[in-house]
Motif scaffolding. Structure first.
Motif, mmCIF file in Angstrom:
data_model
loop_
_atom_site.group_PDB
_atom_site.id
_atom_site.type_symbol
_atom_site.label_atom_id
_atom_site.label_comp_id
_atom_site.label_asym_id
_atom_site.label_seq_id
_atom_site.Cartn_x
_atom_site.Cartn_y
_atom_site.Cartn_z
ATOM 1 N N LYS A 23 0.834 -1.208 0.000
ATOM 2 C CA LYS A 23 0.000 0.000 0.000
ATOM 3 C C LYS A 23 0.865 1.254 0.000
ATOM 4 C CE LYS A 23 -4.155 -1.782 2.280
ATOM 5 N NZ LYS A 23 -4.982 -1.716 3.497
ATOM 6 N N ASP A 27 1.607 4.306 -3.223
ATOM 7 C CA ASP A 27 1.549 5.772 -3.159
ATOM 8 C C ASP A 27 2.506 6.415 -4.147
ATOM 9 O OD1 ASP A 27 -0.452 6.199 -1.261
ATOM 10 O OD2 ASP A 27 0.950 6.060 0.427
ATOM 11 N N THR A 45 -2.177 8.525 -7.849
ATOM 12 C CA THR A 45 -1.442 7.355 -7.390
ATOM 13 C C THR A 45 -2.311 6.118 -7.574
ATOM 14 O OG1 THR A 45 -2.249 7.387 -5.109
ATOM 15 C CG2 THR A 45 -0.309 8.749 -5.613
ATOM 16 N N ASN A 47 -3.130 4.370 -5.310
ATOM 17 C CA ASN A 47 -4.041 4.400 -4.155
ATOM 18 C C ASN A 47 -5.143 5.436 -4.338
ATOM 19 O OD1 ASN A 47 -3.019 2.338 -2.545
ATOM 20 N ND2 ASN A 47 -1.396 3.635 -1.760
ATOM 21 N N THR A 82 -7.497 1.735 -9.811
ATOM 22 C CA THR A 82 -8.106 0.659 -9.029
ATOM 23 C C THR A 82 -7.649 -0.700 -9.538
ATOM 24 O OG1 THR A 82 -10.021 2.016 -8.481
ATOM 25 C CG2 THR A 82 -10.315 -0.375 -8.327
ATOM 26 N N ASN A 85 -4.123 -1.205 -8.311
ATOM 27 C CA ASN A 85 -4.176 -1.421 -6.874
ATOM 28 C C ASN A 85 -4.636 -2.842 -6.548
ATOM 29 O OD1 ASN A 85 -5.727 -1.390 -4.188
ATOM 30 N ND2 ASN A 85 -4.600 0.539 -4.083
#
Length: 107
Positions: A23, A27, A45, A47, A82, A85
Motif C-alpha cells: 500500500k 503511493d 497514485t 491508491n 483501481t 491497486n
C-alpha cells in the motif's frame, strides 16, 4: 495441530505486513489518464490520490464542458488506478494466504 495453527498465524501476520508495504509503495505508482483529445490530463497514485490535473486553456471558457471532461477523465483514471491497486494487493494476499481447504478466495 497447534504448530500448524501458529505457523498459519505467523504467515498471516507476514502477509499483513507485506500488504501494508505494498500500500505504501502504491503511493509512488503514478497512473496517468487523458481525455481523448488530450485537453485534460489527470495523474493520480495507484491508491487513488489525485496528484495533478492539467487543463488546456481552451476548456476554461466553457464551465459545463470542463466539468464533463473532469468527470469522465477522473473516473477513467480512478478505474485504471483501481485495477493496478487490486492486482498488486491481490497478488500479495494470494501469495501469503495459507492453504486452507474450502477457502479458495483468490482463484
Amino acid at each position: 495441530m497447534f504448530g500448524d495453527l501458529m505457523g498459519m498465524m505467523g504467515k498471516l501476520k507476514e502477509t499483513q505486513k507485506k500488504i501494508e508495504e505494498t500500500k505504501k509503495r502504491l503511493d509512488s505508482v503514478i497512473v496517468d489518464e487523458s481525455s481523448s483529445d488530450e485537453l485534460l490530463k489527470v495523474s493520480l497514485t495507484a491508491n487513488r490520490e489525485i496528484k495533478s490535473i492539467d487543463i488546456d486553456d481552451s476548456l476554461l471558457t466553457d464551465k459545463e464542458q470542463l466539468e464533463d471532461y473532469l468527470v469522465l477523465t477522473i473516473n477513467k483514471a480512478i478505474e485504471k488506478a483501481t485495477k493496478v491497486n487490486e492486482a498488486e494487493l491481490g497478488a500479495v494476499a494470494k501469495d501469503g494466504m495459507p492453504n486452507i481447504p474450502g477457502m479458495d478466495f483468490f482463484k
